[in-house]
Design an enzyme around this catalytic site. Structure first.
Site, PDB file in Angstrom:
ATOM      1  N   LYS A  15     -25.613 -17.865 -10.864  1.00 13.46           N
ATOM      2  CA  LYS A  15     -24.411 -18.101 -11.677  1.00 13.46           C
ATOM      3  C   LYS A  15     -24.490 -17.376 -13.017  1.00 13.46           C
ATOM      4  CE  LYS A  15     -25.001 -22.522 -11.552  1.00 13.46           C
ATOM      5  NZ  LYS A  15     -26.199 -22.475 -10.702  1.00 13.46           N
ATOM      6  N   GLU A  85     -22.897 -22.664 -17.834  1.00 15.75           N
ATOM      7  CA  GLU A  85     -23.297 -24.082 -17.823  1.00 15.75           C
ATOM      8  C   GLU A  85     -22.124 -24.988 -18.196  1.00 15.75           C
ATOM      9  OE1 GLU A  85     -26.023 -24.816 -16.492  1.00 15.75           O
ATOM     10  OE2 GLU A  85     -27.374 -23.125 -16.812  1.00 15.75           O
ATOM     11  N   GLN A  87     -20.628 -27.210 -16.711  1.00 17.46           N
ATOM     12  CA  GLN A  87     -20.687 -28.624 -16.291  1.00 17.46           C
ATOM     13  C   GLN A  87     -21.047 -29.544 -17.454  1.00 17.46           C
ATOM     14  OE1 GLN A  87     -22.968 -26.347 -15.295  1.00 17.46           O
ATOM     15  NE2 GLN A  87     -25.011 -27.165 -15.706  1.00 17.46           N
ATOM     16  N   CYS A 144     -34.460 -24.174   4.798  1.00 13.33           N
ATOM     17  CA  CYS A 144     -34.261 -24.216   6.250  1.00 13.33           C
ATOM     18  C   CYS A 144     -33.280 -23.142   6.727  1.00 13.33           C
ATOM     19  CB  CYS A 144     -33.770 -25.604   6.687  1.00 13.33           C
ATOM     20  SG  CYS A 144     -32.037 -25.907   6.283  1.00 13.33           S
TER      21      CYS A 144
END
Length: 198
Positions: A15, A85, A87, A144
């Site tokens: 980001k 940032e 958020q 995964c």
């Protein structure tokens, strides 16, 4: 018409690097960029924005009490605003950014996390989900191979943590991006997570 953009992704999805590349691209076209970050983000020091891959630029830090709208209106010295940032911004500041887009026809690009380590929306991200014109996910993957959507917080012993304060700054030593399945499995099995150290 200018737009309010919310570009979100899990930890490690580049980001900040994308925010800095976007800044560079605007400046290449002789456009003035106002790069800002919330004062809650202290990782790289007061006035610096640094990505994990080494890109960096000076940024203005705004405290939660700062009226971003008034600050911009008093200066009018940018063609675009880029926020990293996002958020951590309170909802009032997200609304101020929305008003800048509407009143000054100025694009505002917000980069940040959507959810915290408990998979709960940050207040700033919630507000952006409600009022942004364009919402884009910056994708990254879990160990995964599945798409990572959770920012798992990991303690010093390598176990996933599900309690604590919403804001806890840390990098690869404290967080790992995971798919939801691996996140739940790690909690249920209380299994250690191998952190990536770069």
């Amino acid at each position: 018409m200018a737009k309010l953009y919310f570009k979100y992704g899990a930890m490690g999805s580049s980001k900040t690097a994308q925010a800095l590349i976007t800044k560079y691209n605007y400046e290449e076209n002789d456009l003035r960029v106002w790069l800002i970050k919330p004062s809650a983000d202290k990782r790289d020091g007061e006035c610096l924005l640094r990505s994990r891959i080494g890109l960096e630029a000076s940024a203005e830090t705004v405290g939660p009490e700062t009226d971003i709208y008034r600050l911009y209106a008093s200066r009018r010295n940018a063609d675009v605003i880029i926020v990293d940032e996002c958020q951590f911004l309170p909802t009032e500041q997200i609304d101020q950014l929305r008003s800048i887009v509407d009143d000054f026809n100025l694009p505002v690009l917000c980069f940040g996390l959507r959810t915290d380590f408990r998979t709960k929306l940050f207040p700033g991200s919630l507000r952006l989900m409600e009022i942004a014109d364009t919402i884009t996910e910056i994708k990254t993957i879990c160990d995964c191979g599945a798409k990572a959507t959770v920012n798992a917080r990991v303690d010093a012993d390598g176990y996933v943590v599900t309690e604590g304060s919403q804001i806890f700054l840390g990098g690869n030593d404290a967080y790992i991006a995971m798919c939801h399945r691996c996140y739940i499995k790690s909690i249920e099995e209380h299994r250690k997570i191998k952190l990536h150290s770069h």
